[in-house]
Design a protein around this motif. Sequence first.
Motif, PDB file in Angstrom:
ATOM      1  N   ASN A 184      89.979  85.510  33.460  1.00  0.00           N
ATOM      2  CA  ASN A 184      88.649  85.366  32.869  1.00  0.00           C
ATOM      3  C   ASN A 184      87.746  84.412  33.658  1.00  0.00           C
ATOM      4  N   ASN A 185      88.311  83.762  34.677  1.00  0.00           N
ATOM      5  CA  ASN A 185      87.662  82.703  35.464  1.00  0.00           C
ATOM      6  C   ASN A 185      87.631  81.377  34.720  1.00  0.00           C
ATOM      7  N   ASP A 186      87.801  81.400  33.404  1.00  0.00           N
ATOM      8  CA  ASP A 186      87.882  80.183  32.599  1.00  0.00           C
ATOM      9  C   ASP A 186      89.308  79.996  32.092  1.00  0.00           C
ATOM     10  N   THR A 187      89.776  78.770  32.135  1.00  0.00           N
ATOM     11  CA  THR A 187      91.091  78.433  31.596  1.00  0.00           C
ATOM     12  C   THR A 187      91.045  78.364  30.071  1.00  0.00           C
ATOM     13  N   ALA A 188      92.144  78.740  29.441  1.00  0.00           N
ATOM     14  CA  ALA A 188      92.306  78.532  28.004  1.00  0.00           C
ATOM     15  C   ALA A 188      93.672  77.882  27.763  1.00  0.00           C
ATOM     16  N   PRO A 192      99.694  80.449  32.340  1.00  0.00           N
ATOM     17  CA  PRO A 192      98.542  80.207  31.472  1.00  0.00           C
ATOM     18  C   PRO A 192      98.377  78.730  31.150  1.00  0.00           C
ATOM     19  N   GLY A 193      97.141  78.272  31.182  1.00  0.00           N
ATOM     20  CA  GLY A 193      96.826  76.877  30.939  1.00  0.00           C
ATOM     21  C   GLY A 193      96.630  76.073  32.207  1.00  0.00           C
ATOM     22  N   ASP A 194      97.058  76.621  33.345  1.00  0.00           N
ATOM     23  CA  ASP A 194      96.897  75.940  34.629  1.00  0.00           C
ATOM     24  C   ASP A 194      95.448  76.080  35.106  1.00  0.00           C
ATOM     25  N   HIS A 195      95.104  75.313  36.140  1.00  0.00           N
ATOM     26  CA  HIS A 195      93.738  75.303  36.658  1.00  0.00           C
ATOM     27  C   HIS A 195      93.737  75.477  38.169  1.00  0.00           C
ATOM     28  N   VAL A 196      92.688  76.108  38.675  1.00  0.00           N
ATOM     29  CA  VAL A 196      92.421  76.159  40.108  1.00  0.00           C
ATOM     30  C   VAL A 196      91.347  75.123  40.404  1.00  0.00           C
ATOM     31  N   ASP A 240      98.233  87.106  24.292  1.00  0.00           N
ATOM     32  CA  ASP A 240      96.928  86.724  23.766  1.00  0.00           C
ATOM     33  C   ASP A 240      96.252  85.805  24.791  1.00  0.00           C
ATOM     34  N   SER A 241      95.604  86.402  25.769  1.00  0.00           N
ATOM     35  CA  SER A 241      95.000  85.617  26.848  1.00  0.00           C
ATOM     36  C   SER A 241      93.746  84.879  26.389  1.00  0.00           C
ATOM     37  N   ALA A 242      93.226  85.205  25.210  1.00  0.00           N
ATOM     38  CA  ALA A 242      92.107  84.426  24.683  1.00  0.00           C
ATOM     39  C   ALA A 242      92.562  83.011  24.331  1.00  0.00           C
ATOM     40  N   ALA A 243      93.850  82.855  24.047  1.00  0.00           N
ATOM     41  CA  ALA A 243      94.387  81.552  23.666  1.00  0.00           C
ATOM     42  C   ALA A 243      95.012  80.812  24.834  1.00  0.00           C
ATOM     43  N   ALA A 244      95.497  81.547  25.840  1.00  0.00           N
ATOM     44  CA  ALA A 244      96.181  80.908  26.963  1.00  0.00           C
ATOM     45  C   ALA A 244      95.998  81.741  28.224  1.00  0.00           C
ATOM     46  N   ARG A 245      95.339  81.164  29.232  1.00  0.00           N
ATOM     47  CA  ARG A 245      95.132  81.855  30.497  1.00  0.00           C
ATOM     48  C   ARG A 245      94.789  80.847  31.592  1.00  0.00           C
ATOM     49  N   VAL A 246      94.878  81.312  32.824  1.00  0.00           N
ATOM     50  CA  VAL A 246      94.543  80.487  33.989  1.00  0.00           C
ATOM     51  C   VAL A 246      93.082  80.711  34.355  1.00  0.00           C
ATOM     52  N   GLY A 247      92.445  79.687  34.869  1.00  0.00           N
ATOM     53  CA  GLY A 247      91.083  79.823  35.364  1.00  0.00           C
ATOM     54  C   GLY A 247      90.737  78.694  36.306  1.00  0.00           C
ATOM     55  N   LEU A 248      89.496  78.627  36.674  1.00  0.00           N
ATOM     56  CA  LEU A 248      89.022  77.541  37.514  1.00  0.00           C
ATOM     57  C   LEU A 248      88.777  76.292  36.667  1.00  0.00           C
ATOM     58  N   HIS A 249      89.067  75.133  37.239  1.00  0.00           N
ATOM     59  CA  HIS A 249      88.639  73.897  36.603  1.00  0.00           C
ATOM     60  C   HIS A 249      87.127  73.820  36.739  1.00  0.00           C
ATOM     61  N   PRO A 250      86.416  73.317  35.735  1.00  0.00           N
ATOM     62  CA  PRO A 250      84.960  73.273  35.830  1.00  0.00           C
ATOM     63  C   PRO A 250      84.439  72.623  37.108  1.00  0.00           C
ATOM     64  N   ILE A 281      95.715  81.936  45.286  1.00  0.00           N
ATOM     65  CA  ILE A 281      96.246  80.626  44.915  1.00  0.00           C
ATOM     66  C   ILE A 281      97.758  80.658  44.660  1.00  0.00           C
ATOM     67  N   PRO A 282      98.331  81.685  44.012  1.00  0.00           N
ATOM     68  CA  PRO A 282      99.789  81.730  43.907  1.00  0.00           C
ATOM     69  C   PRO A 282     100.477  81.758  45.280  1.00  0.00           C
ATOM     70  N   ARG A 283      99.904  82.468  46.240  1.00  0.00           N
ATOM     71  CA  ARG A 283     100.446  82.489  47.600  1.00  0.00           C
ATOM     72  C   ARG A 283     100.463  81.076  48.171  1.00  0.00           C
ATOM     73  N   LEU A 284      99.383  80.339  47.947  1.00  0.00           N
ATOM     74  CA  LEU A 284      99.303  78.956  48.421  1.00  0.00           C
ATOM     75  C   LEU A 284     100.399  78.098  47.810  1.00  0.00           C
ATOM     76  N   ARG A 285     100.652  78.274  46.526  1.00  0.00           N
ATOM     77  CA  ARG A 285     101.630  77.431  45.824  1.00  0.00           C
ATOM     78  C   ARG A 285     103.051  77.970  45.899  1.00  0.00           C
ATOM     79  N   GLY A 286     103.225  79.146  46.487  1.00  0.00           N
ATOM     80  CA  GLY A 286     104.561  79.698  46.638  1.00  0.00           C
ATOM     81  C   GLY A 286     105.162  80.235  45.356  1.00  0.00           C
ATOM     82  N   VAL A 287     104.307  80.774  44.475  1.00  0.00           N
ATOM     83  CA  VAL A 287     104.772  81.338  43.203  1.00  0.00           C
ATOM     84  C   VAL A 287     104.131  82.709  43.026  1.00  0.00           C
ATOM     85  N   PRO A 288     104.712  83.597  42.199  1.00  0.00           N
ATOM     86  CA  PRO A 288     104.102  84.916  42.008  1.00  0.00           C
ATOM     87  C   PRO A 288     102.803  84.857  41.226  1.00  0.00           C
ATOM     88  N   TRP A 289     102.686  83.903  40.318  1.00  0.00           N
ATOM     89  CA  TRP A 289     101.471  83.747  39.521  1.00  0.00           C
ATOM     90  C   TRP A 289     101.406  82.328  38.978  1.00  0.00           C
TER      91      TRP A 289
END
Length: 305
Positions: free
Chosen positions: A234-238, A162-166, A205-215, A151-159
Amino acid sequence: MTADDFRALYERLRSQAAPPAVNGRCGALRHLTPERVAASASEVRLGRTVSMAAPIETVPGPDDPEPAVHRMTGPSPRDLRSDALHFATDRFAMNVHGDADSHLDALCHVVFDGELYGGVPASTVTDAGAGRLSVDLLGDGIVGRGVLLDIPRLRGVPWLEPGDHVTSGDLTAAEAAQGVRVGPGDLLFVRVGHRLRRTELGPWDSAAARVGLHPTAVEFLAEREVSALGGDGNNDTAPSVVEDIAFPVHVLAIHAMGTHLMDYLGFEDLVPVCTRAGRWSFLCVVAPLRLTGATGSPVNPIAVL
């Protein structure tokens, strides 16, 4: 996403899922038929193997306060000075479901509405272990066609931050951009760049902020009949987008659909190989440890190109 919308999505996905099997494969792994396993061997062109696991952490960090413990149990300093035969030995212990190490979630991992996947009573999980749906269902491993969507390749960014969604749109757009299509029985791997960001900027602290899939992206898994899902996060966003449900993707994928998840994998060695080869599908071998009654296992998925 409102609680009502999430519940409607959960019930819809659950109604489409296969029930747990008493013997043999259950849940989404039913899509991975012997014919599809055999066909996945045709993905091998280069004879190149690449790990999709990160090295296990043994140093505490903000995302791993209780890291794995590796202790040497032999030989002693006295043994090292002798001419007799001795063996180097060690002991290893880890928190399987942490926020740093690559691991696989068994179908007994998620308790929701007082049940496990398929309506199995939560009471089957006791201090002695999980009586049903534990990781020992995967004693023969998972072998099939793997597909990596970057997905970062698709959006043209390295990563992704946190907090974003796929979204499902991201997944279909990545397919088109990479010239690959996810099909029935495939093992889907979704890169969000979590591991690269951690390497470049340091752990957080990725438990508080991370990227994941939108439900809602879990519907993509159901429509394509994906057999397993792996991510470098984690596959889940925080924070979660669903009120009072901290891990909606885990609930939908594992509990509603019976899909094994792999969290905190590492794709940074695989991406350049896929880029040079111009191919984003491969034979994939996943071999969890044979642990009776366990809710998960450290895992080292291998891509064979």
